[in-house]
Design a protein around this motif. Structure first.
Motif, PDB file in Angstrom:
ATOM      1  N   ASP A  52      35.733  28.738  30.337  1.00 58.66           N
ATOM      2  CA  ASP A  52      36.905  29.494  30.786  1.00 58.66           C
ATOM      3  C   ASP A  52      36.537  30.946  31.074  1.00 58.66           C
ATOM      4  OD1 ASP A  52      36.544  30.432  28.214  1.00 58.66           O
ATOM      5  OD2 ASP A  52      38.665  30.428  27.712  1.00 58.66           O
ATOM      6  N   ASN A  53      37.525  31.713  31.471  1.00 62.12           N
ATOM      7  CA  ASN A  53      37.373  33.140  31.765  1.00 62.12           C
ATOM      8  C   ASN A  53      36.338  33.391  32.859  1.00 62.12           C
ATOM      9  OD1 ASN A  53      38.394  35.740  31.200  1.00 62.12           O
ATOM     10  ND2 ASN A  53      36.585  36.242  29.994  1.00 62.12           N
ATOM     11  N   GLU A  54      36.232  32.473  33.782  1.00 60.44           N
ATOM     12  CA  GLU A  54      35.312  32.636  34.900  1.00 60.44           C
ATOM     13  C   GLU A  54      36.021  33.298  36.079  1.00 60.44           C
ATOM     14  OE1 GLU A  54      31.745  29.494  34.579  1.00 60.44           O
ATOM     15  OE2 GLU A  54      33.347  28.961  35.951  1.00 60.44           O
ATOM     16  N   HIS A 178      39.269  29.278  35.894  1.00 57.45           N
ATOM     17  CA  HIS A 178      39.324  30.678  36.318  1.00 57.45           C
ATOM     18  C   HIS A 178      40.015  31.534  35.262  1.00 57.45           C
ATOM     19  CE1 HIS A 178      40.015  34.216  38.832  1.00 57.45           C
ATOM     20  NE2 HIS A 178      39.150  33.691  39.702  1.00 57.45           N
ATOM     21  N   ALA A 179      39.619  32.803  35.210  1.00 59.93           N
ATOM     22  CA  ALA A 179      40.161  33.723  34.212  1.00 59.93           C
ATOM     23  C   ALA A 179      41.675  33.863  34.296  1.00 59.93           C
ATOM     24  CB  ALA A 179      39.495  35.096  34.365  1.00 59.93           C
ATOM     25  N   ARG A 180      42.232  33.630  35.484  1.00 54.15           N
ATOM     26  CA  ARG A 180      43.694  33.760  35.621  1.00 54.15           C
ATOM     27  C   ARG A 180      44.440  32.570  34.996  1.00 54.15           C
ATOM     28  NH1 ARG A 180      42.149  32.241  40.985  1.00 54.15           N
ATOM     29  NH2 ARG A 180      42.053  34.435  41.639  1.00 54.15           N
ATOM     30  N   THR A 182      45.051  31.215  32.070  1.00 53.72           N
ATOM     31  CA  THR A 182      44.993  31.389  30.619  1.00 53.72           C
ATOM     32  C   THR A 182      45.647  30.236  29.857  1.00 53.72           C
ATOM     33  OG1 THR A 182      46.995  32.739  30.736  1.00 53.72           O
ATOM     34  CG2 THR A 182      44.883  33.901  30.809  1.00 53.72           C
ATOM     35  N   ALA A 185      43.252  27.200  29.891  1.00 47.55           N
ATOM     36  CA  ALA A 185      42.145  27.424  28.965  1.00 47.55           C
ATOM     37  C   ALA A 185      42.597  27.260  27.515  1.00 47.55           C
ATOM     38  CB  ALA A 185      41.556  28.819  29.177  1.00 47.55           C
TER      39      ALA A 185
END
Length: 234
Positions: A52-54, A178-180, A182, A185
């Motif tokens: 996550d947070n990519e 993707h980081a968006r 949340t 994730a």
């Protein structure tokens, strides 16, 4: 050809496992699908191989985008996702593997049915141009949103379709979040199987119906890619 490809993907998962725990689960998956063994679980996490947070860009033009939607009930969120699949060749083994890229999500509670189309369009880029696959348990909701102008239909379901769908999701070498995204994730961390309260090392083949809204949407978005298998647990 499809069966041979799928068989190789399970065999590669065993050979390329990153640690002993992952190798044990990959072997258990192979034994269940190809050898007729009972389903065995080696850890309580449902979703595997995710990062996550990519931050990553949209795929090249011509890539098929996929959209899935899980309806919200009461305090459960309406959850929509946008993702695509890429195929790669391992430079060492020469084997082919796939990766999943989840780029956008749309999570919200108490969304009025008349607002669903606009809610998704504001959060999932390009959704008006592509089919959306939704939980087929609510045909009236699907018909209402379709009448509003969205290309939406129900994803196929059958006895064992949840387990069959999760098997497809977990076959990817890496799931990029993707980081968006949340909420997606967070659910990847929390979506779990039940654990025997008398023996914490004993993971039960019972899915906990929590923290799964985004991942249900991911499964629906895979409609047409999930094979119907008879699931057996023991």
């Amino acid at each position: 050809d499809d069966l041979r490809y799928e068989l190789r993907s399970y065999q590669r998962a065993i050979a390329e496992a990153r640690d002993a725990s992952e190798r044990m689960q990959a072997q258990a998956d192979y034994d269940h699908v190809w050898m007729g063994a009972y389903q065995r679980l080696t850890n309580a996490n449902v979703i595997r191989h995710w990062v996550d947070n990519e931050v990553f860009e949209d795929p090249p033009a011509g890539t098929q985008l996929r959209y899935g939607l899980d309806w919200g009930y009461a305090d459960d969120p309406l959850a929509g996702v946008r993702f695509w699949i890429t195929e790669h060749k391992d430079p060492v083994s020469g084997g082919v593997y796939q990766e999943l890229w989840i780029s956008h999500e749309a999570f919200g509670t108490h969304i009025e049915l008349n607002s669903v189309k606009r809610f998704l369009e504001d959060r999932l880029p390009d959704v008006p141009r592509w089919p959306v696959k939704a939980d087929c348990a609510q045909p009236a909701m699907i018909s209402h949103v379709k009448a509003a102008g969205m290309n939406i239909s129900g994803a196929e379901k059958w006895a064992g379709s949840v387990e069959d769908g999760l098997a497809v999701v977990n076959k990817y070498r890496t799931i990029h979040i993707h980081a968006r995204c949340t909420n997606t994730a967070r659910e990847a961390r929390l979506y779990a199987y039940k654990v025997d309260p008398m023996n914490p090392n004993n993971v039960l083949p019972i899915l906990i119906d929590k923290h799964n809204h985004g991942w249900d949407a991911v499964r629906y978005g895979h409609d047409g890619l999930i094979k119907h298998r008879r699931s057996s647990f023991g």
